[in-house]
Every structure is written in C-alpha cells, then in structure tokens.
Write a protein that holds these residues in place. Sequence first.
Motif, PDB file in Angstrom:
ATOM      1  N   GLU A  37      16.751 -12.661   6.983  1.00 39.90           N
ATOM      2  CA  GLU A  37      16.992 -12.038   5.683  1.00 39.90           C
ATOM      3  C   GLU A  37      16.665 -10.546   5.673  1.00 39.90           C
ATOM      4  OE1 GLU A  37      12.822 -13.970   5.404  1.00 39.90           O
ATOM      5  OE2 GLU A  37      14.760 -14.333   6.381  1.00 39.90           O
ATOM      6  N   TYR A  38      16.233 -10.006   6.801  1.00 37.57           N
ATOM      7  CA  TYR A  38      15.921  -8.585   6.888  1.00 37.57           C
ATOM      8  C   TYR A  38      17.087  -7.837   7.518  1.00 37.57           C
ATOM      9  CZ  TYR A  38      11.258 -10.389   6.061  1.00 37.57           C
ATOM     10  OH  TYR A  38      10.186 -11.028   5.520  1.00 37.57           O
ATOM     11  N   THR A  39      17.304  -6.592   7.070  1.00 35.76           N
ATOM     12  CA  THR A  39      18.447  -5.818   7.560  1.00 35.76           C
ATOM     13  C   THR A  39      18.061  -4.672   8.480  1.00 35.76           C
ATOM     14  OG1 THR A  39      18.373  -4.337   5.634  1.00 35.76           O
ATOM     15  CG2 THR A  39      19.715  -6.347   5.455  1.00 35.76           C
ATOM     16  N   ALA A  40      16.805  -4.202   8.413  1.00 34.14           N
ATOM     17  CA  ALA A  40      16.394  -3.064   9.237  1.00 34.14           C
ATOM     18  C   ALA A  40      14.875  -3.025   9.340  1.00 34.14           C
ATOM     19  CB  ALA A  40      16.911  -1.761   8.628  1.00 34.14           C
ATOM     20  N   VAL A  41      14.417  -2.252  10.335  1.00 36.76           N
ATOM     21  CA  VAL A  41      12.983  -1.993  10.504  1.00 36.76           C
ATOM     22  C   VAL A  41      12.780  -0.490  10.405  1.00 36.76           C
ATOM     23  CG1 VAL A  41      10.985  -2.160  12.020  1.00 36.76           C
ATOM     24  CG2 VAL A  41      12.711  -3.969  12.038  1.00 36.76           C
ATOM     25  N   VAL A  42      11.876  -0.062   9.521  1.00 34.24           N
ATOM     26  CA  VAL A  42      11.582   1.352   9.373  1.00 34.24           C
ATOM     27  C   VAL A  42      10.159   1.620   9.852  1.00 34.24           C
ATOM     28  CG1 VAL A  42      10.826   1.095   6.966  1.00 34.24           C
ATOM     29  CG2 VAL A  42      11.593   3.330   7.802  1.00 34.24           C
ATOM     30  N   SER A  43      10.006   2.647  10.698  1.00 32.01           N
ATOM     31  CA  SER A  43       8.693   3.019  11.242  1.00 32.01           C
ATOM     32  C   SER A  43       8.366   4.433  10.793  1.00 32.01           C
ATOM     33  CB  SER A  43       8.702   2.946  12.769  1.00 32.01           C
ATOM     34  OG  SER A  43       9.095   1.666  13.223  1.00 32.01           O
ATOM     35  N   PHE A  44       7.125   4.660  10.374  1.00 31.14           N
ATOM     36  CA  PHE A  44       6.751   5.996   9.910  1.00 31.14           C
ATOM     37  C   PHE A  44       5.242   6.196  10.057  1.00 31.14           C
ATOM     38  CE2 PHE A  44       7.198   2.963   6.478  1.00 31.14           C
ATOM     39  CZ  PHE A  44       6.015   3.039   5.793  1.00 31.14           C
ATOM     40  N   PRO A  45       4.815   7.433  10.400  1.00 31.38           N
ATOM     41  CA  PRO A  45       3.386   7.732  10.526  1.00 31.38           C
ATOM     42  C   PRO A  45       2.794   8.126   9.179  1.00 31.38           C
ATOM     43  CG  PRO A  45       4.650   9.626  11.212  1.00 31.38           C
ATOM     44  CD  PRO A  45       5.657   8.566  10.826  1.00 31.38           C
ATOM     45  N   LEU A  46       1.532   7.784   8.985  1.00 25.60           N
ATOM     46  CA  LEU A  46       0.835   8.126   7.750  1.00 25.60           C
ATOM     47  C   LEU A  46      -0.611   8.479   8.050  1.00 25.60           C
ATOM     48  CD1 LEU A  46       1.945   5.331   5.217  1.00 25.60           C
ATOM     49  CD2 LEU A  46       2.637   7.737   5.198  1.00 25.60           C
ATOM     50  N   PRO A  47      -1.189   9.418   7.317  1.00 20.73           N
ATOM     51  CA  PRO A  47      -2.653   9.585   7.381  1.00 20.73           C
ATOM     52  C   PRO A  47      -3.322   8.366   6.753  1.00 20.73           C
ATOM     53  CG  PRO A  47      -1.710  10.983   5.680  1.00 20.73           C
ATOM     54  CD  PRO A  47      -0.554  10.391   6.416  1.00 20.73           C
ATOM     55  N   VAL A  48      -4.547   8.110   7.148  1.00 21.30           N
ATOM     56  CA  VAL A  48      -5.260   6.916   6.674  1.00 21.30           C
ATOM     57  C   VAL A  48      -5.305   6.866   5.150  1.00 21.30           C
ATOM     58  CG1 VAL A  48      -7.497   5.747   6.617  1.00 21.30           C
ATOM     59  CG2 VAL A  48      -6.650   6.705   8.757  1.00 21.30           C
ATOM     60  N   SER A  49      -5.528   8.000   4.529  1.00 23.04           N
ATOM     61  CA  SER A  49      -5.675   8.027   3.079  1.00 23.04           C
ATOM     62  C   SER A  49      -4.375   7.754   2.342  1.00 23.04           C
ATOM     63  CB  SER A  49      -6.227   9.390   2.626  1.00 23.04           C
ATOM     64  OG  SER A  49      -5.366  10.438   3.056  1.00 23.04           O
ATOM     65  N   ALA A  50      -3.231   7.811   3.054  1.00 25.58           N
ATOM     66  CA  ALA A  50      -1.940   7.616   2.398  1.00 25.58           C
ATOM     67  C   ALA A  50      -1.405   6.207   2.563  1.00 25.58           C
ATOM     68  CB  ALA A  50      -0.920   8.612   2.950  1.00 25.58           C
ATOM     69  N   VAL A  51      -1.998   5.403   3.427  1.00 29.22           N
ATOM     70  CA  VAL A  51      -1.441   4.090   3.731  1.00 29.22           C
ATOM     71  C   VAL A  51      -1.371   3.213   2.481  1.00 29.22           C
ATOM     72  CG1 VAL A  51      -1.774   1.949   5.024  1.00 29.22           C
ATOM     73  CG2 VAL A  51      -2.150   4.146   6.145  1.00 29.22           C
ATOM     74  N   GLU A  52      -2.471   3.097   1.775  1.00 29.45           N
ATOM     75  CA  GLU A  52      -2.485   2.202   0.617  1.00 29.45           C
ATOM     76  C   GLU A  52      -1.551   2.652  -0.504  1.00 29.45           C
ATOM     77  OE1 GLU A  52      -5.715   0.495  -2.578  1.00 29.45           O
ATOM     78  OE2 GLU A  52      -6.297   0.642  -0.467  1.00 29.45           O
ATOM     79  N   PRO A  53      -1.570   3.933  -0.932  1.00 25.15           N
ATOM     80  CA  PRO A  53      -0.648   4.315  -1.999  1.00 25.15           C
ATOM     81  C   PRO A  53       0.828   4.196  -1.613  1.00 25.15           C
ATOM     82  CG  PRO A  53      -1.872   6.220  -1.177  1.00 25.15           C
ATOM     83  CD  PRO A  53      -2.514   5.017  -0.620  1.00 25.15           C
TER      84      PRO A  53
END
Length: 434
Positions: A37-53
């Motif tokens: 049921e999934y169409t794509a995989v998206v990968s992206f870097p984040l700083p630790v403080s941005a992961v949750e928001p």
Amino acid sequence: MRLVEVMIPAGKRETVLRVLDDEGIDYALTEEVSGREYTAVVSFPLPVSAVEPVLEQLREAGIERDAYTVVIDAETVISQKFDRLVERYEETEEGNGDRIAREELVARAEDLAPERSTFMIMTAVSAIVATAGLLLDSPAVVVGSMVIAPLIGPAMATSVGSVLDEKDLFVRGVRLQVIGGVLAVVAAAIFASLLKFSGTIPLTAGEVFAIGEVRERLAPDVLSLAVALGAGVAGALSLSSGVSAALVGVMIAAALVPPTAVVGIGLAWGEPSTVIGAAVLVLVNFLSVNLAALAVLSYQGYRPFHWFRQDEATESTGRRIAVLGVILLLLSGFLGGITFVTLQSSQFEDETSTAVEDIAAENNVELLSMSVVYGDFPIRQPQRVTLTIGYPPSTTPPSLEGTFEQEINRLYEPPFGLRSDHHIEVDIRYIAAE
C-alpha cells in the motif's frame, strides 16, 4: 543529527513532500515497487531537535504511527539547507532543544529493558557477585557487580511509559523492577547461605556485619537519598538526550545492587532485623530513581502522541509523582532518624575516648583501643564498651572498672527521649606495654 526514512502511503505523496518543501528539508525520493500500500520511500536528514516536530507534521499529513518510519543516527551531513535547518530549530521555539523525539525515546526505553529471561539471569549474577564482593570486603568486586546489573532499563521504561501513556511499557517496567528487586535479594540470600553452611565463610553474624563493605550499608543516612535522586535525574537526561546510558546505569546499580545483597546476607545469617536499614535503603533508592526520572521527563515536555490522551497522562503522571514524593518524605524521616542516631553514636564515642584517655593519664596508664557494641537497629543504643588499657610492665594495673563505667554511663544521652536509666557495661583488658 538523524536520517529519517518514511514510507509514503498511497495518495499521500504530494502532501508529505509539500510538508518537507515548506520546512526547507533536503530529501531523496525512491519509488516503492513491492506492490504494497506504499508508493514511495522518502529519506531526509534532520537535526535532533527537529525530528519530533517534523514527524508530528507528517503524522498530521497522514503518516500514521504504525507506518514504516526509521530514524537513524547520522554522523555527518554536508548541506547548506541542513545548516539553515539547524540554525532555525536551535534559535526558535519550534525545536525540542537537546531532547530526542518521542519515537526515539520509546525505542531507547524498550531497548534498555531486556527480555525477562536475560534480565533475570543478569540480575541474579550481579547480586551474587555483589555478595561475594561484600563478604570479601572488596570494593573492586562490588563495582564489578554494578557494571553488569541491568537495572537502569526497567526504571526508565516505567517513567517513559508513564509520561507517554504507553501502558504496556509502563507495566513492563514496573514488573521488571519488582522481579529484579526480589530476585536480587533471593539470589544473594541463597549464595550467602551456601557460603555459610559449606564453611567457606566461617564467621558469626556479628563478624559478618563488622565487614567494612557490609557495615557501611546497615545504617543508611539521608545522603543515600541524594545519590538515588541524582542517579534518576542522570538516567532520564541520558535517555532523553540520546547519549550512552552505560555509565549512568552503573550509578543506578550502585544505589540498588549492594544494599539488596546486604539484605540477602542478613537473611542467610538469620538476622533480618539487623538489615532493616539496608532494606529501607533499597526501597528508598528504587522509589527515588523512579521519582527523579518521572519528574525530569515530565519537565522536558514529553506527552502522549495523541492529544486526547495528553491531559489524562499528565494527570496520571502527576499523581504518581505525588504518591512517590509522599512515600519518600516518610522514608526520608526514617533515614533522618538514622542519621541523627549515627551522629550521636559518633559523638558518644569521641567523648568517651577523650574521657577514658584523661582518666588513664591520671593513673599512669594508656588507652590502646576502644570498641563499642550497639543494640539492634534502628535505635542502636550502646550495650558494651570494651577498653584495652596498656600499663607499665613493672607495675600492677590499677582497678579502674568502676571509674570507667561510671564516667561512660554519665556521658551517654539516650536519643529520642528513651529511658535515661539505660546501663552500658564496660569490659577492660589490661596489656603490659612500654
């Protein structure tokens, strides 16, 4: 920094990519061809403080919690967009500071709480090693028992499960803590009993409790509470910041393993009343670690994933903190009483030693040593004072039993308003000395 990989459900691609574009996040999109049921995989870097928001925004865009999402610890990211992202989340209130995302927190707590069989084996082994170290009076062996004790995981799992309303994690943590505490005492008692009845440790109860490593844990004081609270705070901070919890685990084990081993030793030698102080110390330390961890995680702002459960979880966590606080307050009074008795005993010994030395000098003899035998815990009134007196070889030792006994009993002040007619026996051993 983190590398996040998210499986995009059918019909959600444009919404998800719009969120990432609006946030100024670099990403790589890979087509998903497995036919699910999934169409794509998206990968992206984040700083630790941005992961949750960011994950919260993706969740609002249709990425449910049970979707395929992976958060990986990344070593280096070279990107101007990423640098701007770091500055943005560090300089504004959008980020979470140094704390990791709730998803990571749950995963780390689950990893720290091992499977029951492994946990039980490691706990039993650590208790046995601690018992051996205590009876050998070896600080190095006692420290070794702390290194292998897996006690940080259950305490952190309990706290994380409480603040995030993860009931399964909370129950698992509580269950492992209870099992660990009981198992450690039982393992220590069985091992100590084997040593006692096999003749490996041919000591009386009094001699065992006189061992330095054992004796210092028989009468805990209020400083023990500070140690346990500090361990709980350090454990929660290491967990929520994503740093290694290995050394903090040793600190928590230092507060829990040796006193449980002392309780087991007391049971093996048939002196449970003597180790009441160590048992109270175990209980205080367990509660203190949980209270401190709960308070830290709650203060850092961790809340359940679903908003409609946040008020209930906050209220539940507040009640648990209040209950633990009241219990610890009561037990702290007990520890305070022990501290008072210990200080009074130390003062009594100092005053007694000074008075005996003065009397000895007046009679041309010398105090070589003094030992005091105390009564049962927790009052620990002095029962007997043994003095070793040296006298010149060419003379006859003076008869000072009555003088010493009268002066020592005059100096003693019973604690807590106990009867003032308590009598302390005095034994004197004379040794011819130059």
